[in-house]
Design an enzyme around this catalytic site. Structure first.
Site, short mmCIF file in Angstrom:
data_model
loop_
_atom_site.label_atom_id
_atom_site.label_comp_id
_atom_site.label_asym_id
_atom_site.label_seq_id
_atom_site.Cartn_x
_atom_site.Cartn_y
_atom_site.Cartn_z
N TYR A 48 0.85 -1.19 0.00
CA TYR A 48 0.00 0.00 0.00
C TYR A 48 0.88 1.24 0.00
O TYR A 48 1.85 1.33 0.76
CB TYR A 48 -0.90 0.01 1.24
CG TYR A 48 -1.77 1.23 1.37
CD1 TYR A 48 -2.84 1.46 0.49
CD2 TYR A 48 -1.55 2.17 2.38
CE1 TYR A 48 -3.64 2.59 0.61
CE2 TYR A 48 -2.36 3.30 2.51
CZ TYR A 48 -3.41 3.49 1.63
OH TYR A 48 -4.21 4.61 1.76
N ASP A 55 9.28 2.91 -0.38
CA ASP A 55 8.25 3.58 0.41
C ASP A 55 8.47 3.19 1.87
O ASP A 55 8.08 2.13 2.32
CB ASP A 55 6.86 3.16 -0.08
CG ASP A 55 5.75 3.87 0.71
OD1 ASP A 55 6.09 4.60 1.66
OD2 ASP A 55 4.57 3.67 0.37
N LYS A 64 4.43 9.29 8.75
CA LYS A 64 4.19 8.71 10.07
C LYS A 64 5.19 9.20 11.14
O LYS A 64 5.00 10.29 11.66
CB LYS A 64 4.13 7.18 9.95
CG LYS A 64 2.90 6.80 9.09
CD LYS A 64 2.59 5.35 8.97
CE LYS A 64 1.24 5.20 8.24
NZ LYS A 64 1.23 4.29 7.12
C1 LIG Z 1 0.51 4.77 5.76
C2 LIG Z 1 1.23 4.52 4.50
C3 LIG Z 1 1.10 5.38 3.40
C4 LIG Z 1 0.09 6.49 3.35
O1 LIG Z 1 0.35 7.48 4.29
P1 LIG Z 1 -0.86 8.47 4.70
O2 LIG Z 1 -0.21 9.45 5.62
O3 LIG Z 1 -1.89 7.59 5.34
O4 LIG Z 1 -1.37 9.09 3.45
C5 LIG Z 1 1.90 5.15 2.29
N1 LIG Z 1 2.79 4.14 2.27
C6 LIG Z 1 2.93 3.29 3.30
C7 LIG Z 1 3.93 2.20 3.23
C8 LIG Z 1 2.15 3.44 4.45
O5 LIG Z 1 2.26 2.56 5.45
#
Ligand SMILES: *Cc1c(COP(=O)(O)O)cnc(C)c1O
Length: 428
Positions: free
Chosen positions: A144, A239, A267
């Site tokens: 994701y 990511d 995060k």
């Molecule tokens: C949480 C997450 C996102 C999206 O971040 P948001 O702040 O919720 O838009 C993208 N990539 C990864 C790997 C994530 O865990």
């Protein structure tokens, strides 16, 4: 356990917010329950509106690595707030946090701040496309990367087919530029690369998959991606929105020694405030507006409150021994849960890297989305509800990661393992 006030608040929310929540997984739908409304948190615990007290393994889905309401972060945000919440003009804090990120993350020579992980990945992909002059991108099934159009795509019927949208509202014309490979399968990547020579701008991957449970990369997978990207002129994007500053100060790229061309963060670097960032080599990043021609912007980007919370968080993470202590706690709780399952005669497949772990309700190994999706989600739902009743707050889905924070105590961990033992006996 009484959930009366949460139920009332959920009914009220549903009248004015679609599904009653501002992000779908919060709704507890996959475990067949209603969400708890949270009133407050402190350290490793959260408290709902009915006064119930839980050991928290969600940690706001990753950011709260030092626990809730850490005094250093509280003070930083309060002090900043007193001198203005947002100016829409540069502040020194942005350069301070940029330097901290550059010092920590091997692939990052320059960085741009945004307001969410979604924005970070979306912008990184635009930059990769602009830089290479290519349109196609590759992602992995079960990974994701936020909810932007290009990334809300799964594989079609066959590995080599074009992507199809995962959600109504994503035009098929758009989704066809997204190729989807299988996590941990270099063969699936090579097949797609061979079929799309010279057309792929970037490969984006969670270097430890954390959005289909917790699925570590197999030996050689990330190294293989690096080699393919280098040979084919494809930008490799890690990511690390979830695992950055989580599995190590420098993220998975520090742990594995594999350096991507670009990295996305979020995060943890916002300490609980809305934030995201993307960075990479100077050569790529200087193509970004206003230094270069590839457009990207944000009214609240580099927001003073988020920058202060991020700087305060990273200063705590930098303290000697932080990750070693977190590793010990995380090992104890993940191994304790796995042992409780085994002792109850209901073995699970347990995965962990640092303070990210998952109890897969699977008899076999989980190493990609097809194997993850075989899990017994109904048994997981019973486990989840049992744990909640025992005062342990897990993510309400089999396909999420559990997060341990520095604030988790020995008593928290003992309580968690005892609760798990009880729940596995109930299920077995
Ligand atoms: C949480 C997450 C996102 C999206 O971040 P948001 O702040 O919720 O838009 C993208 N990539 C990864 C790997 C994530 O865990």
């Amino acid at each position: 356990m009484n959930h009366e006030r949460s139920s009332v608040l959920f009914q009220q929310a549903k009248a004015v917010i679609p599904g009653g929540v501002n992000s779908p997984v919060r709704a507890f739908k996959s475990v067949g329950a209603d969400p708890l409304f949270i009133k407050k948190a402190a350290g490793s615990h959260i408290y709902d509106e009915d006064g119930n007290d839980f050991v928290d393994y969600v940690g706001s889905w990753g950011p709260m690595i030092v626990g809730h309401c850490h005094p250093d972060i509280l003070k930083a945000v309060q002090d900043t707030m007193a001198s203005g919440a947002s100016f829409g003009a540069p502040t020194e804090r942005e350069t301070i946090l940029a330097n901290m990120v550059i010092d920590a993350v091997p692939s990052i020579e320059m960085v741009r701040m945004v307001s969410s992980g979604t924005e970070a990945t979306m912008s990184a992909i635009r930059l990769a496309r602009g830089y290479t002059g290519r349109d196609k991108i590759m992602k992995f099934s079960g990974c994701y990367h936020g909810h932007s159009d290009s990334l809300l795509v799964k594989a079609g019927s066959g590995m080599a087919t074009f992507g199809v949208p995962d959600s109504p509202g994503v035009p098929a014309d758009f989704a066809k530029h997204t190729l989807t490979a299988e996590f941990n399968s270099l063969a699936s990547v090579k097949e797609l690369v061979a079929g799309n020579r010279g057309a792929i701008a970037c490969i984006i991957v969670e270097p430890i998959a954390g959005n289909m449970g917790t699925v570590p990369p197999r030996e050689g997978f990330l190294e293989g991606l690096r080699e393919i990207c280098t040979n084919e002129g494809i930008i490799l994007i890690f990511d690390e929105v979830m695992c950055g500053f989580r599995v190590a100060y420098g993220g998975m790229q520090e742990l594995t020694g594999v350096t991507p061309d670009m990295t996305t963060l979020g995060k943890i670097i916002g300490g609980g405030l809305p934030v995201g960032a993307f960075g990479g080599t100077r050569e790529i990043m200087e193509k970004l507006s206003p230094a270069g021609g590839i457009y990207q912007a944000g009214t609240l980007s580099g927001n003073p409150l988020a920058m202060s919370a991020g700087i305060a968080t990273l200063n705590i993470l930098k303290q000697p021994g932080f990750y070693e202590a977190l590793e010990e706690k995380s090992r104890a709780v993940a191994e304790g849960i796995a042992k409780a399952a085994k002792d109850a005669g209901y073995p699970i497949y347990s995965t962990r890297i640092g303070s990210m772990f998952c109890a897969f309700f699977s008899k076999g190994e989980v190493f990609d989305w097809p194997t993850a999706s075989q899990c017994d989600t109904r048994a997981f739902a019973r486990y989840f509800l049992g744990m909640l009743d025992e005062g342990v707050y897990l993510a309400p889905s089999q396909f999420e990661t559990a997060f341990v924070s520095a604030a988790h105590s020995e008593a928290d961990i003992e309580k968690t393992i005892a609760a798990a033992a009880k729940c596995f006996k109930m299920i077995a």
